[in-house]
Design an enzyme around this catalytic site. Structure first.
Site, PDB file in Angstrom:
ATOM      1  N   GLY A 216       0.813  -1.202   0.000  1.00 10.37           N
ATOM      2  CA  GLY A 216       0.000   0.000   0.000  1.00 10.37           C
ATOM      3  C   GLY A 216       0.853   1.261   0.000  1.00 10.37           C
ATOM      4  O   GLY A 216       1.927   1.316  -0.592  1.00 10.37           O
ATOM      5  N   SER A 217       0.364   2.270   0.706  1.00  9.87           N
ATOM      6  CA  SER A 217       0.994   3.588   0.640  1.00  9.87           C
ATOM      7  C   SER A 217       2.373   3.656   1.277  1.00  9.87           C
ATOM      8  O   SER A 217       3.083   4.654   1.086  1.00  9.87           O
ATOM      9  CB  SER A 217       0.078   4.630   1.276  1.00  9.87           C
ATOM     10  OG  SER A 217      -1.072   4.829   0.484  1.00  9.87           O
ATOM     11  N   THR A 218       2.788   2.631   2.027  1.00  7.86           N
ATOM     12  CA  THR A 218       4.164   2.651   2.538  1.00  7.86           C
ATOM     13  C   THR A 218       5.162   2.613   1.388  1.00  7.86           C
ATOM     14  O   THR A 218       6.295   3.081   1.528  1.00  7.86           O
ATOM     15  CB  THR A 218       4.433   1.480   3.503  1.00  7.86           C
ATOM     16  OG1 THR A 218       4.253   0.234   2.819  1.00  7.86           O
ATOM     17  CG2 THR A 218       3.509   1.548   4.713  1.00  7.86           C
TER      18      THR A 218
END
Length: 476
Positions: A216-218
């Site tokens: 995801g956004s990591t």
């Protein structure tokens, strides 16, 4: 002697010569590999009648051997059982060895090159061989914090000392009890094995370092790093943040989870608010090759020589622009382990220098003399020092002003990045938090696969952030 008998004699002599050469080759060149092969029952019987060394966290044994009166003289026990299972692994008659029990088997049995002097001394004095003890890098308080934080949540946690690569914590939940597989009741171990394999929660899966998931956004940290490395971006560069974009050659819309202004913001603000549209547009402008090159520098698509149980994380190839956009925000076919994402944070926190993760700090022989010590090794240089320091400040801003606020610690500078990764339409999303602290030098990744949290309340900051905070606090 007639001709047929001569040919039989020559053939027999040739076969004896081949046998002699094979035995000589095996004795000289294959002895170590044959001794380490878990299918070698004679070696296994001998090992189970030998005092195997401890696996230590500080001075506490998390894997220990006790003497018995049974067929096999020594029994392997695991006092901390499930909490340390992904680190110790198991040592089983039927099912072999895993984790440190496998990677450090030669040290634990006393057959390593570093213990040759002790073996010679023991032989001359008539003492039975005894294995060495493996001293791990694990911080007991950090491991406890990770384990406690995961209770009731399926997932994994990894914490590293980013200046050295030392693994400070590696926890996974649910876990299993290695004592069940180490038992000398061999029928019981077989039944335990079947039960563990049949368990739908997959308790033997090491979610911390041997499983990969959409980050995801990591993953926006990797995209940000690639952007900074081009020299065309800085922390203050204004980037476009439309409320949504239509993915190229599709009718699919990609939007932001929160209001990102529908205009332009600095790259730092885009990271603070995890603006999907900004990073998707950045990724498409960079192109898949630059993204892939940056991901590989952090360790994607490869493994490394270490005693840490690992599996390669993945950055996809041969993508169209829509797939590049989704990959830039950690979706599509990007997949990473918590260990991998901790390494991304570690490389950034260590001023662009990524150290190789490791679990074994040293080895002590049976006489308590240290016979081997780990030497830190640099794995790669994913970023320049200046760009890494820019990204550090951006991550600190995420915790101080953005989605990572649940990881704030009074008196400690903490940087981070949250992530919520979509899986299937009906499944709950994964929750991530990746971050670091300046003092202590800790890089951490927390991954939550599932929990009792309502779907609408699942977020990396609120669900994974507090666990990262507790792990960092435990190291202080």
């Amino acid at each position: 002697m007639n001709k047929p008998i001569r040919w039989v004699s020559v053939f027999a002599a040739f076969m004896f010569l081949a046998l002699l050469l094979n035995v000589t080759y095996s004795s000289v060149f294959r002895q170590a590999s044959l001794n380490q092969d878990p299918r070698n029952l004679r070696v296994r019987d001998a090992e189970f009648s030998q005092n195997r060394g401890d696996i230590l966290v500080g001075n506490t044994a998390v894997a220990h051997t006790v003497s018995t009166d049974g067929q096999y003289k020594y029994l392997r026990t695991y006092p901390k059982s499930a909490q340390y299972a992904p680190i110790t692994g198991y040592y089983s008659y039927y099912f072999g060895r895993t984790a440190l029990e496998q990677s450090q088997n030669a040290q634990l049995t006393g057959t390593s090159d570093s213990q040759v002097l002790q073996r010679i001394t023991g032989t001359l004095s008539g003492k039975k061989p005894q294995g060495g003890s493996v001293v791990t890098t694990v911080n007991a308080k950090a491991q406890q914090a990770a384990w406690k934080g995961l209770q009731g949540k399926k997932g994994g946690v990894v914490a590293l000392d980013y200046t050295t690569g030392a693994v400070l914590a590696m926890a996974t939940y649910p876990s299993y009890d290695p004592n069940l597989l180490a038992s000398h009741d061999l029928k019981a171990t077989q039944q335990s094995w079947k039960s563990l394999l049949a368990d739908s929660s997959r308790p033997m899966a090491n979610r911390a370092s041997k499983e990969i998931y959409p980050p995801g956004s990591t993953f926006k940290l990797v995209t940000a790093a690639a952007a900074l490395q081009t020299g065309n971006y800085s922390a203050d560069t204004q980037v476009s943040t439309p409320s949504s974009i239509t993915l190229p050659q599709t009718t699919n819309e990609l939007g932001n989870e929160i209001d990102c202004g529908n205009g332009t913001v600095s790259l730092t603000e885009a990271l603070e608010n995890s603006c999907n549209t900004a990073f998707a547009k950045i990724g498409m402008s960079l192109g898949q090759e630059k993204l892939r090159e940056q991901a590989k520098k952090f360790g994607f698509d490869s493994t490394f020589d270490s005693d840490v149980p690992i599996v390669a994380s993945r950055f996809p190839g041969d993508m169209n622009q829509a797939q590049v956009a989704l990959s830039s925000i950690g979706q599509y076919d990007v997949a990473a382990s918590p260990l991998q994402m901790a390494m991304v944070s570690a490389g950034i926190a260590n001023n662009g220098k990524l150290m190789t993760p490791y679990l074994t700090q040293s080895v002590r022989a049976s006489n308590l003399q240290t016979v081997w010590r780990h030497h830190n090794t640099k794995m790669s240089q994913p970023m320049s020092r200046a760009n890494a320091q820019q990204l550090q400040k951006m991550m600190v801003s995420v915790v101080e002003n953005g989605t990572g606020s649940p990881a704030q610690i009074d008196g400690v500078t903490v940087g981070g990045k949250t992530g919520t990764a979509q899986t299937t339409k009906d499944a709950s999303p994964y929750a991530w938090f990746v971050g670091f602290s300046e003092n202590p030098h800790v890089a951490v990744a927390v991954f939550i696969e599932s929990s009792d949290t309502e779907r609408s309340e699942i977020a990396g900051g609120s669900l994974a952030g507090p666990i990262a905070k507790s792990v960092i606090e435990a190291v202080r």
